[in-house]
Write an enzyme that holds these catalytic residues in place. Structure first.
Site, PDB file in Angstrom:
ATOM      1  N   LYS A   1       0.871  -1.188   0.000  1.00 11.70           N
ATOM      2  CA  LYS A   1       0.000   0.000   0.000  1.00 11.70           C
ATOM      3  C   LYS A   1       0.898   1.225   0.000  1.00 11.70           C
ATOM      4  O   LYS A   1       2.008   1.194   0.532  1.00 11.70           O
ATOM      5  CB  LYS A   1      -0.865   0.025   1.267  1.00 11.70           C
ATOM      6  CG  LYS A   1      -2.142   0.809   1.110  1.00 11.70           C
ATOM      7  CD  LYS A   1      -3.245  -0.060   0.555  1.00 11.70           C
ATOM      8  CE  LYS A   1      -4.569   0.655   0.522  1.00 11.70           C
ATOM      9  NZ  LYS A   1      -5.656  -0.286   0.230  1.00 11.70           N
TER      10      LYS A   1
HETATM   11  P1  NAD Z   1     -13.892   7.267  -2.301  1.00 10.65           P
HETATM   12  O1  NAD Z   1     -12.871   8.322  -2.142  1.00 10.65           O
HETATM   13  O2  NAD Z   1     -14.499   6.996  -3.639  1.00 10.65           O
HETATM   14  O3  NAD Z   1     -15.121   7.577  -1.314  1.00 10.65           O
HETATM   15  C1  NAD Z   1     -14.942   7.812   0.047  1.00 10.65           C
HETATM   16  C2  NAD Z   1     -16.287   8.195   0.645  1.00 10.65           C
HETATM   17  O4  NAD Z   1     -16.108   8.348   2.058  1.00 10.65           O
HETATM   18  C3  NAD Z   1     -16.853   9.524   0.137  1.00 10.65           C
HETATM   19  O5  NAD Z   1     -18.247   9.418  -0.002  1.00 10.65           O
HETATM   20  C4  NAD Z   1     -16.507  10.492   1.269  1.00 10.65           C
HETATM   21  O6  NAD Z   1     -17.401  11.592   1.347  1.00 10.65           O
HETATM   22  C5  NAD Z   1     -16.641   9.592   2.480  1.00 10.65           C
HETATM   23  N1  NAD Z   1     -15.914  10.093   3.649  1.00 10.65           N
HETATM   24  C6  NAD Z   1     -14.649  10.562   3.703  1.00 10.65           C
HETATM   25  N2  NAD Z   1     -14.368  10.976   4.947  1.00 10.65           N
HETATM   26  C7  NAD Z   1     -15.468  10.762   5.687  1.00 10.65           C
HETATM   27  C8  NAD Z   1     -15.800  11.000   7.038  1.00 10.65           C
HETATM   28  N3  NAD Z   1     -14.915  11.524   7.882  1.00 10.65           N
HETATM   29  N4  NAD Z   1     -17.039  10.659   7.466  1.00 10.65           N
HETATM   30  C9  NAD Z   1     -17.944  10.136   6.610  1.00 10.65           C
HETATM   31  N5  NAD Z   1     -17.675   9.886   5.317  1.00 10.65           N
HETATM   32  C10 NAD Z   1     -16.460  10.198   4.868  1.00 10.65           C
HETATM   33  O7  NAD Z   1     -13.252   5.935  -1.691  1.00 10.65           O
HETATM   34  P2  NAD Z   1     -13.629   4.413  -1.999  1.00 10.65           P
HETATM   35  O8  NAD Z   1     -12.786   3.925  -3.107  1.00 10.65           O
HETATM   36  O9  NAD Z   1     -15.102   4.265  -2.082  1.00 10.65           O
HETATM   37  O10 NAD Z   1     -13.081   3.708  -0.674  1.00 10.65           O
HETATM   38  C11 NAD Z   1     -13.846   3.692   0.531  1.00 10.65           C
HETATM   39  C12 NAD Z   1     -13.235   2.691   1.489  1.00 10.65           C
HETATM   40  O11 NAD Z   1     -13.215   1.404   0.886  1.00 10.65           O
HETATM   41  C13 NAD Z   1     -11.805   2.969   1.921  1.00 10.65           C
HETATM   42  O12 NAD Z   1     -11.645   2.523   3.248  1.00 10.65           O
HETATM   43  C14 NAD Z   1     -10.987   2.097   0.991  1.00 10.65           C
HETATM   44  O13 NAD Z   1      -9.741   1.771   1.542  1.00 10.65           O
HETATM   45  C15 NAD Z   1     -11.889   0.894   0.895  1.00 10.65           C
HETATM   46  N6  NAD Z   1     -11.672   0.071  -0.292  1.00 10.65           N
HETATM   47  C16 NAD Z   1     -11.838   0.570  -1.545  1.00 10.65           C
HETATM   48  C17 NAD Z   1     -11.662  -0.272  -2.638  1.00 10.65           C
HETATM   49  C18 NAD Z   1     -11.904   0.209  -4.045  1.00 10.65           C
HETATM   50  O14 NAD Z   1     -11.862  -0.630  -4.956  1.00 10.65           O
HETATM   51  N7  NAD Z   1     -12.198   1.494  -4.275  1.00 10.65           N
HETATM   52  C19 NAD Z   1     -11.285  -1.607  -2.449  1.00 10.65           C
HETATM   53  C20 NAD Z   1     -11.126  -2.087  -1.152  1.00 10.65           C
HETATM   54  C21 NAD Z   1     -11.333  -1.229  -0.085  1.00 10.65           C
END
Ligand code: NAD
Length: 512
Positions: free
Chosen positions: A179
């Site tokens: 990461k």
């Molecule tokens: P993203 O940036 O597309 O979306 C993040 C979301 O979280 C947004 O809606 C944002 O407004 C919200 N957010 C941010 N800070 C916040 C807070 N303090 N309180 C409430 N909401 C908040 O990110 P993503 O790709 O959807 O990833 C979200 C999570 O999933 C992360 O933990 C990431 O590590 C995990 N993840 C993502 C993937 C992927 O394929 N994108 C895969 C595995 C895990």
């Protein structure tokens, strides 16, 4: 003279040691080989480096306390095309703003017509801290996302890299865990600055990664566009650059990305939830869910679940929280957040067909499922005490603290842990990597068919470990992994990961 007694200091508690509690517990349970345990306890490599880029001149809003001094300053007229609005309220100033301009400036302050007073901050180089943690590669090349966010640290990347080691093992894809990213708030950068920062990051990262060594992907603050830039910087000028396409995954489908990758994490989570219901002789149709985070994972999981007949009641994101007891129309919310140019922060806040509630109230919404799909550490002990759901299905990485876990278990709230819940992303990343290697392009139906089979069979193995019901069926075989006693789901998932990783050390041995 008094004798000095050496004090034995307890090991320092960090987010990393806390996150490794499950690893330690599962290692004890299965009697993990001592040397394998040491190999996995700390990352193989922790890279920290610095990236400098030149920031352009900005116009930043003048603090209210300084505004009275400039009340007589006339309006300046600048070509709007030359001012790029940023999400932090500033404008990046481009030289073309001066074409046919009328500028009145005093002490570096200007008044923009209809917008207010701004201070000119001259362009300057800026240094950003960057990371890549490579946790383990026993099962294959390091694999894991790239995060651009202001609240990152080495410890956090260690946690996330280790999670990838467990996740790739659970998904049974031939990768290890890594990461990385940059400590930066991307909302404070113009598109050109973000591009420069991304290219420079890859310039520094290039000696450390490669399609058979370490394969980054998108994470919070990065997307397919950023992956395209990383690919270009890595492959530019290489003699056999097309053979290097698999150096990053999560690319646009037009440049070697896989169909289904964008939705894959939400899709995988939906398959887990479907399996959870199937196990109880039911289906998600008619259930109600609450969501935190409406980004890639949250919005896609919501769309897919609502397509299965489940009702979304409330959503919280970084901008606010909305609630509608009769259900929220997910496609309509998606278009409010993503197809609306005036919604620059891409937030659910202000959505007119729901009530605006506080984040605190989200946790008490009566529903069947809570899906955390934002950042880590949100479901603490006190939050877990207030939940009124039957199932927490983790889309985010590490959304539940160890204390939160204990409270969920005590209250009988079931859990789909993140390492299987959000493994859909890395599984389809693997499909993308294979397609790149073979120069193939699979249909979305083919991708989703493979994903469903992979996620559900691994989910079944974890469930069998958790209940201690070793089985061999047409779709899965858990006989090798059950440990002779019941364990909760998060530990069960870790048991599966550790047994799969340990097999590599046992069967391949140590070279030294
Ligand atoms: P993203 O940036 O597309 O979306 C993040 C979301 O979280 C947004 O809606 C944002 O407004 C919200 N957010 C941010 N800070 C916040 C807070 N303090 N309180 C409430 N909401 C908040 O990110 P993503 O790709 O959807 O990833 C979200 C999570 O999933 C992360 O933990 C990431 O590590 C995990 N993840 C993502 C993937 C992927 O394929 N994108 C895969 C595995 C895990």
């Amino acid at each position: 003279m008094t004798a000095r007694v050496a004090s034995i200091e307890p090991p320092r508690q960090t987010v990393y040691t806390e996150a490794m509690e499950v690893f330690q517990r599962a290692s004890d349970l299965i009697g993990l080989d001592r040397r394998v345990r040491m190999e996995l306890e700390e990352p193989d490599y922790e890279h920290i480096f610095y990236v400098t880029v030149k920031l352009h001149t900005r116009l930043t809003p003048l603090p209210a306390s300084e505004q009275p001094r400039y009340k007589d300053l006339p309006d300046s007229e600048l070509l709007p095309d030359g001012l790029e609005p940023l999400l932090d309220g500033s404008f990046v100033f481009k030289r073309r703003a001066l074409i046919n301009a009328n500028v009145f400036m005093r002490d570096g302050v200007v008044r923009l017509k209809g917008k207010g007073l701004y201070k000119v901050v001259p362009g300057r180089p800026e240094r950003f801290k960057a990371y890549r943690v490579q946790h383990n590669q026993a099962r294959g090349p390091y694999k894991g996302g790239t995060r651009f966010h202001q609240d990152v640290s080495l410890d956090l990347f260690k946690v996330l890299a280790a999670e990838m080691t467990w996740k790739t093992a659970i998904a049974d894809v031939p990768f290890g865990g890594g990461k990385g990213g940059i400590k930066v708030d991307p909302k404070t950068l113009s598109s050109e600055e973000l591009e420069a920062l991304t290219l420079r990051y890859m310039y520094r990262l290039k000696p450390l990664i490669g399609p058979n060594l370490d394969i980054p992907a998108p994470d919070v603050g990065t997307d397919g566009t950023i992956m395209g830039l990383l690919l270009r910087q890595f492959t530019d000028g290489e003699r056999e650059r097309h053979s290097l396409r698999g150096v990053v995954t999560g690319k646009d489908t037009r440049i070697g990305g896989s169909e289904g990758r964008v939705r894959a994490t939400g899709q995988g989570l939906a398959y887990c939830i479907q399996e959870w219901y199937a196990d109880r002789g039911s289906v998600p149709a008619g259930s109600r869910f609450v969501l935190q985070g409406f980004g890639n994972v949250g919005s896609n999981a919501a769309e897919i679940l609502s397509g299965m007949g489940s009702k979304l009641l409330a959503v919280n994101d970084a901008g606010g929280t909305i609630f509608n007891p009769n259900g929220i129309d997910v496609p309509d919310l998606v278009s409010y957040v993503y197809d609306n140019p005036s919604n620059m922060r891409r937030t659910v806040a202000g959505y007119p067909k729901a009530q605006q509630i506080s984040k605190n109230d989200l946790w008490e919404v009566d529903a069947d499922i809570l899906i955390p799909a934002a950042l880590g550490g949100e479901i603490t002990g006190p939050v877990a005490e207030r939940l009124k759901v039957k199932l927490v299905a983790e889309g985010a990485n590490g959304p539940t603290t160890p204390e939160g876990d204990r409270v969920l278990a005590k209250r009988g709230i079931e859990l789909i842990p993140d390492i299987i819940g959000n493994a859909g992303g890395v599984t389809v990343s693997y499909y993308e990597w294979i397609q790149n290697k073979r120069m193939e392009h699979w249909s979305e139906t083919e991708v989703n068919g493979r994903l469903e089979q992979a996620i559900k069979s691994n989910y079944r193995i974890i469930r069998d470990i958790s209940r201690n019901t070793p089985r061999r069926t047409a779709t899965h075989n858990s006989q090798r992994y059950c440990i002779g006693r019941e364990v909760e789901m998060r530990t069960a998932a870790m048991v599966l990961a550790l047994k799969r990783i340990e097999a590599h050390y046992q069967l391949e041995g140590f070279s030294q």
